[in-house]
Structure formats: structure tokens, C-alpha cells
Design a protein around this motif. Structure first.
Motif, PDB file in Angstrom:
ATOM      1  N   UNK A 317      35.376  36.238  34.148  1.00 18.12           N
ATOM      2  CA  UNK A 317      36.589  36.504  34.924  1.00 18.12           C
ATOM      3  C   UNK A 317      37.681  35.497  34.590  1.00 18.12           C
ATOM      4  N   UNK A 318      37.290  34.208  34.506  1.00 12.34           N
ATOM      5  CA  UNK A 318      38.275  33.184  34.163  1.00 12.34           C
ATOM      6  C   UNK A 318      38.827  33.410  32.759  1.00 12.34           C
ATOM      7  N   UNK A 319      37.921  33.774  31.839  1.00 11.10           N
ATOM      8  CA  UNK A 319      38.367  34.040  30.473  1.00 11.10           C
ATOM      9  C   UNK A 319      39.311  35.235  30.437  1.00 11.10           C
ATOM     10  N   UNK A 320      38.942  36.279  31.203  1.00 17.17           N
ATOM     11  CA  UNK A 320      39.801  37.460  31.256  1.00 17.17           C
ATOM     12  C   UNK A 320      41.148  37.128  31.879  1.00 17.17           C
ATOM     13  N   UNK A 321      41.127  36.326  32.965  1.00 22.03           N
ATOM     14  CA  UNK A 321      42.383  35.950  33.608  1.00 22.03           C
ATOM     15  C   UNK A 321      43.248  35.117  32.672  1.00 22.03           C
ATOM     16  N   UNK A 322      42.587  34.173  31.951  1.00 21.47           N
ATOM     17  CA  UNK A 322      43.357  33.379  30.977  1.00 21.47           C
ATOM     18  C   UNK A 322      43.958  34.283  29.918  1.00 21.47           C
ATOM     19  N   UNK A 323      43.121  35.216  29.444  1.00 25.83           N
ATOM     20  CA  UNK A 323      43.608  36.138  28.419  1.00 25.83           C
ATOM     21  C   UNK A 323      44.748  36.991  28.958  1.00 25.83           C
ATOM     22  N   UNK A 324      44.584  37.474  30.212  1.00 25.91           N
ATOM     23  CA  UNK A 324      45.639  38.294  30.805  1.00 25.91           C
ATOM     24  C   UNK A 324      46.916  37.492  30.994  1.00 25.91           C
ATOM     25  N   UNK A 325      46.748  36.211  31.432  1.00 27.20           N
ATOM     26  CA  UNK A 325      47.942  35.375  31.591  1.00 27.20           C
ATOM     27  C   UNK A 325      48.648  35.185  30.255  1.00 27.20           C
ATOM     28  N   UNK A 326      47.834  34.953  29.204  1.00 25.86           N
ATOM     29  CA  UNK A 326      48.437  34.799  27.884  1.00 25.86           C
ATOM     30  C   UNK A 326      49.111  36.093  27.445  1.00 25.86           C
ATOM     31  N   UNK A 327      48.405  37.232  27.715  1.00 23.41           N
ATOM     32  CA  UNK A 327      48.985  38.514  27.306  1.00 23.41           C
ATOM     33  C   UNK A 327      50.261  38.794  28.099  1.00 23.41           C
ATOM     34  N   UNK A 328      50.254  38.442  29.392  1.00 26.68           N
ATOM     35  CA  UNK A 328      51.456  38.646  30.209  1.00 26.68           C
ATOM     36  C   UNK A 328      52.599  37.804  29.659  1.00 26.68           C
ATOM     37  N   UNK A 329      52.279  36.537  29.290  1.00 19.85           N
ATOM     38  CA  UNK A 329      53.323  35.688  28.719  1.00 19.85           C
ATOM     39  C   UNK A 329      53.842  36.278  27.413  1.00 19.85           C
TER      40      UNK A 329
END
Length: 676
Positions: A317-329
Motif C-alpha cells: 500500500x505504501x509503495x502504491x501510494x508513493x507510486x501514485x503520488x509520483x504519478x500524480x506529480x
């Protein structure tokens, strides 16, 4: 038994025999001293009773036999006394009493024996049941302890604590229940690895005592099958070692002379059927395998596997959230860049502002710097300086290099996919340079289109100016030359008709036809002059020209014209007046062709520093598609005329409710040279 309770059974039997002999001798002596009829042998019953006291059926039978023999023997040795038959009866009764007593004693002894046997069996059964009950209680207590352990493990496993705290607490619970002083956790190096690495998660009853074993364990990773955890990793089941110091497959025991532990067991923490970790426990003494404990530990391992699984889920979940945050950025960066491109007039303006969009989209914005080169110009971030950690991509326009976009980290960071950069950051950079290349191409195309449009507009305005000048020139020439010639012809022909008189009549008729033809031609010339350039526009101004054109339009088409013209508009420049008048004429033409109107309102006013001409009809209206249709040359012409003077042209229509045309020209274009 009662007299000598300390003697053994054989000694007691011998004692009773001796005692019986003494009693028998005493009775026998008494029997010899009394005459027959007095001593009748009943006293020999004492021998049977002595056997009863001895609790020995042999002594009872022996006493009865001895009493019988001695009774008969006494018959012969006793002094004579009573009558013979009486003596015989007495002796017979004595023997009967002896045997009856013996029988009763034997029966009593047999009953006591049965009672004793029953009592012994009952005692044995009670002892067995007591032992079973004690064993059951022991098992029940152990089961209760195991249930309590399960409960404690379940509570710990379901608490929202970090995995390290949960595992340390579970190690403590298991050690307390098992009574073992050492507990430790091994985990795979990663989810797909079989290499077991030691953790720093321990339970130690005595830190000092087991410090050597702890140091050795934390420095010893284990391959599958190696050591106690390695065996569990391969089998997926709990394992037990009676004495680790004697086990050939326990490498940690060979790393120190005394590691402080002996027996050990370990069990897997299972995620479904996969080993997610291994707990090991050690005792300071050797111990035989406890199958029941291993079975319970297998169940505990399944419970604790959920903790590992939850940890994996949290990491995912943390990895996905980090990835999503990066993708959002990254998406935000692309969106903001596209917005910047759309709202900027030139690419240089885009490049000047682009670093403020790119920097926040990378992992470490505080150490991110941007350099953009395009067409020989360079655009830098604030506080820019180069470093060896960079990403770069070429900006290409129509396949040709136009510059570069470079991203720098000015401080060292952990190695990831491409140095300290993520794979997605490379993809972002590629997306940005592609977007910038396309944007540059579009901007150049837009600039080219704008230049072409400006050239076309200038050409159109020049053509309109030339055409207007040509119209004015033709109108003046026609008015000054052709009209004068026609007027002269009419005058000369009129004089000639007067000179001819009434004769000849045919010639007079032809002359009148010529005069009428000349009059019609003069009217046609006047109409041509008015269409080319109404003199009233130059002589009397815009108001009178619009009023004259409105009346002409109403007479020709039958469409009623209502005029509302503001006074004091005669000081407009000729160009402004001509532009407004020509737009007015084109609008009237469109009303005739398309509107199917019966009435048109015309309003000419000043408003907010603008000269405003508004025409509203009650026709069928106009659609948005018709307004935006590039083939609507009349609308395009009117719009271009207004734009040439810095004005605005607006047309609005509703189906079935008519059309409104509004022209706004800046009032600053008025001619103020006339003091009036």
C-alpha cells in the motif's frame, strides 16, 4: 497381628503356631487333670480362634484338626467320670463345635478376603481414576495455557502496532508459556528470496547470559536447509533439536565454545503455504521433542503469518501510494506544462517558467535543478549548478534537434533505477520533451498562421482601401464627366426639339424618345454614383447616409426600418464613417437574402467610449454554425472591417426570434479637427 505388629508375615505365622501349640498343650494338660464329662474338649476351639486371629485359613484348618485329634486323645487320657454315652456325646458335640467354629471362621475369612479384594480393587480404581483425573487436569491446565497463548497471540497479531513490536511481544508470550529463555525471529531477505536473514527482534530472559548466542545469530544468515531455521524453511513444518551442540546441522554451535543454549525448536510463519518468517526458541537444557507443543506452535505460526501478510500489504500500500503520488506529480507536471504552453504566447515564455513546474514533480525538489537550451538560448533554475547526477533528453521539432532539457540532483541520493532517478522520471522527461517539441512545432505553426493572417488582413484592408478609393474615383468621374455629358446632351436635344417645331411629327416623336432615354440614363448614373459612394456620406455625414439608405431599403424591399440615431456624429473620420456605413449596407443585404424579416430596428449611439451601431430584425434568426462558417464571406468581411479600426463585430441569433448585429468602434477614431 495385634501383639506384634512389627513382625513379618512369616514370623507372625510362626508365632501363632507356637502360641497354638502352647495353648494346645495347656488344654491337653487340663484335660488330663479333669475327669471325663467335665473336660469335654470344647476348649480346643481356641486353636481355631487363634487361626482366625492369624488370618490364615491353614491355621484355622490346622487348629480344627489338632483340636479334633486332641479331643479324641483326651477321651482316652482323661480320668473316668460320667457315663460313657454322655462322655461320647459331649466329645462329639465338642468336635462339632470345633468344626462349626472352623467353618464359620473360614467363611468369615473368605468374606473378609472378598471384602479386602473389593476394597483393594476400589483403591486401585480410585488411584487409577485419581491418576487419570490428575493427568486430565494437567492436560486441561496445559490446554488452558495454550488457549491463553492463542488468545494473547491473536490479540497481539490483531493490534495495529508495528510488526517489530508485535513479533517481540509474541516471542515473549511464547517463551513465558513454554518456559524457555530465548526467542528470536528470522525473515527472508525479500519476499521471493529463500535466504534467511537474522533480525534484531529477540526475547532474552537474561541478556548477559545469552549475549554470545545473540551476537553469533545476528551475524549468521542461513541458506535453505542449513541450521534449525533453514530446515523449517525447507519443510514448512515445526522442527525440534534435542541438543544443538550435538547436532551436525547447527552451524552457530561451532562458532563459539559455549553458546549458552541446548534444546531448540522452530516453526514457520505461514502466509497461505509460503514461509514468511521463522521463529526459533532455545532452552539452556536438553529436552525431548514435545509433539503437542509443536502442533500448537504450528497453529500459532499460521496466526503470526497474518502479521507478516499485513506487513506486506502495508508495504504494498505504501509503495502504491508513493507510486501514485509520483504519478500524480508527473500528471500534474504534464498538465501544468500543457496549460503553460496553451496560455503562453511564445516558447521562450514557456521555458522561462517551466522549471517551477518540473522541480516539484521529482523525488527531491529541494535538490533538483533544471537547465533548458533551445535555439541557442539557455534557461536555468535559481541557484543552478551542474552535478554528475543528471537526466537529459533532446528537444526535437520535426525530427531536428532544437535543444535539451536536463535535470540535475545537486546532492547524492540512493541508487534506484537510473542512478538516483526513477524509471518513471525518465519517462516523465521523455514525455516533457515530446510535449515541448510538439508545442514548439505548434507555436511556430501558429506564428506562421498569425503572420499569414496578418498579411492577408493587411492585403484585405489594402484591397478594401483601393476598392473604396476606386469607387470614390469612379463615382466622381461618372458624376463629373458622364453626368455632365448627359446633361449637356439633354439641353442640346431640348433646344433642337424647340427649333424643329411641330413638323415633321415623326422626328418630333423620336426626339422625345431620346430625351426620355437621356433622363433614364441620368437617373441610372445617379444610382450608380450613389451605390459606388453616396455623396451624402461625404457631404452630410454618417447619420444622414444611414437614414437615406434605410429609406431606400424600405422602399425597395418593403421591410420597415425604425431608426434611432444619436445626433452630433458628424465629426467621424471619413474612414470610420465609411467602415460603419459599409457594414450597415452589408447587414441590410444579409437581411434581404436570409432573414425573411418584416421589420428592422437600427440604433446608432455612443456608449462607454465606443460608437455602437446595433441592427435587430424579427426574422428567422441565425445558427452558431452559420456564424462560424468560414464560407460566410459577408460576416467575415464585416468582422475584418471592424477589426481594422480596433473595433468589435458581434452577431447573435436565436432560431425564430431574429438576429442582432452589433458593431463597436473606439470613439477615439473621431475627427476632432472641426471646432464645432
Amino acid at each position: 497381628m495385634f501383639f506384634m505388629p512389627q513382625l513379618t508375615q512369616r514370623t507372625r505365622t510362626g508365632t501363632f503356631i507356637a502360641f497354638s501349640i502352647l495353648i494346645a498343650l495347656a488344654i491337653c494338660i487340663l484335660d488330663t487333670q479333669f475327669p471325663l464329662g467335665v473336660a469335654d474338649g470344647v476348649l480346643y476351639v481356641a486353636l481355631v480362634l487363634i487361626g482366625l486371629l492369624a488370618r490364615d485359613h491353614r491355621l484355622i484348618l490346622g487348629g480344627a484338626i489338632a483340636g479334633t485329634i486332641l479331643g479324641i486323645f483326651g477321651f482316652f487320657i482323661s480320668p473316668p467320670g460320667a457315663e460313657l454315652w454322655m462322655v461320647i456325646v459331649n466329645r462329639g458335640l465338642s468336635i462339632f463345635v470345633i468344626w462349626m467354629t472352623a467353618y464359620l471362621c473360614l467363611w468369615q475369612q473368605r468374606s473378609e478376603k472378598k471384602i479386602q479384594e473389593a476394597h483393594d480393587k476400589l483403591d486401585l480404581r480410585v488411584k487409577e481414576r485419581t491418576a487419570e483425573l490428575n493427568e486430565t487436569n494437567r492436560k486441561l491446565d496445559r490446554e488452558k495455557q495454550f488457549v491463553l497463548l492463542h488468545k494473547e497471540i491473536a490479540v497481539a497479531a490483531n493490534e495495529s502496532c508495528p510488526m517489530e513490536e508485535t513479533m517481540a511481544l509474541c516471542l515473549q508470550h511464547i517463551c513465558n508459556h513454554a518456559g524457555w529463555p530465548v526467542g528470536h525471529l528470522y525473515l527472508p531477505a525479500d519476499r521471493d528470496s529463500c535466504l534467511l536473514v537474522p533480525t534484531t527482534i529477540w526475547y532474552l530472559e537474561d541478556d548477559t547470559r545469552f549475549s554470545t548466542f545473540r551476537i553469533i545469530s545476528e551475524a549468521t544468515p542461513l541458506e535453505p536447509g542449513v541450521g534449525l531455521p533453514g530446515r523449517v524453511m525447507v519443510s514448512g513444518k515445526p522442527e525440534w533439536i534435542i541438543d544443538v551442540t550435538q547436532d551436525p546441522n547447527f552451524p552457530r554451535a561451532r562458532l563459539a565454545e559455549n553458546i549458552g543454549v541446548k534444546a531448540g525448536f522452530a516453526f514457520p510463519l505461514l502466509i497461505e503455504k509460503k514461509v514468511g518468517g521463522i521463529m526459533e526458541f532455545f532452552s539452556s537444557k536438553s529436552a525431548e521433542p514435545d509433539g503437542e507443543m509443536l502442533e500448537v506452535m504450528a497453529q500459532v505460526g499460521t496466526q503470526l503469518g497474518r502479521v507478516i501478510e499485513r506487513r506486506h500489504a502495508q508495504e504494498d500500500e505504501e509503495k502504491l501510494l508513493r507510486s501514485l503520488r509520483e504519478r500524480v506529480k508527473e500528471l500534474s507536471c504534464m498538465y501544468q506544462t500543457a496549460h503553460l504552453v496553451n496560455t503562453s504566447k511564445t516558447m521562450n515564455e514557456v521555458f522561462q517558467k517551466l522549471d517551477s513546474i518540473i522541480v516539484p514533480s521529482f523525488q527531491y525538489p529541494e535538490i533538483t535543478r533544471v537547465r533548458i537550451t533551445s535555439n541557442g538560448e539557455t534557461f536555468l533554475s535559481n541557484d543552478f549548478h551542474e552535478s554528475s547526477w543528471k537526466l537529459s533528453e533532446t528537444i526535437r521539432v520535426r525530427g531536428k534537434s532544437r535543444g535539451q532539457l536536463e535535470i540535475f540532483y545537486i546532492e547524492d541520493q540512493p541508487i534506484l533505477d537510473e542512478g538516483p532517478f526513477l524509471r518513471e522520471e525518465r519517462q516523465l522527461l521523455q514525455g516533457l520533451v515530446h510535449l515541448l517539441g510538439v508545442a514548439s512545432e505548434h507555436k511556430e505553426a501558429e506564428e506562421e498562421v498569425l503572420r499569414s493572417r496578418e498579411q492577408l488582413r493587411n492585403l484585405y484592408h489594402r484591397l478594401e482601401l483601393v476598392r473604396e478609393d476606386e469607387r470614390t474615383h469612379i463615382a466622381r468621374e461618372v458624376h463629373d464627366e458622364l453626368a455632365q455629358v448627359l446633361t449637356t446632351l439633354k439641353l442640346e436635344l431640348s433646344l433642337m426639339v424647340k427649333k424643329l417645331g411641330p413638323e415633321p411629327p415623326g422626328l418630333q416623336y423620336q426626339a422625345q424618345l431620346l430625351l426620355e432615354l437621356i433622363d433614364n440614363t441620368i437617373q441610372t448614373v445617379k444610382k450608380i454614383v450613389m451605390d459606388l459612394r453616396p455623396p451624402i456620406l461625404d457631404e452630410l455625414g454618417l447619420n444622414e447616409a444611414i437614414e437615406w439608405q434605410g429609406k431606400e431599403f424600405e422602399e425597395k424591399t418593403g421591410i420597415a426600418c425604425e431608426l434611432d440615431l444619436e445626433e452630433d456624429l458628424e465629426h467621424l473620420t471619413p474612414k470610420c464613417a465609411t467602415t460603419v456605413f459599409r457594414i450597415f449596407q452589408e447587414t441590410l443585404t444579409n437581411v434581404v437574402r436570409h432573414a425573411k424579416a418584416s421589420k428592422i430596428n437600427i440604433e446608432l449611439t455612443r456608449k462607454d467610449g465606443m460608437l455602437v451601431l446595433c441592427l435587430k430584425d424579427d426574422g428567422i434568426g441565425v445558427s452558431e454554425d452559420q456564424i462560424e462558417n468560414p464560407r460566410s464571406l459577408g460576416i467575415l468581411g464585416m468582422r475584418e472591417r471592424a477589426i481594422e479600426l480596433g473595433g468589435q463585430f458581434q452577431i447573435e441569433g436565436t432560431q425564430g426570434k431574429g438576429t442582432v448585429v452589433t458593431i463597436r468602434i473606439p470613439e477615439g477614431l473621431h475627427d476632432h479637427s472641426n471646432p464645432d
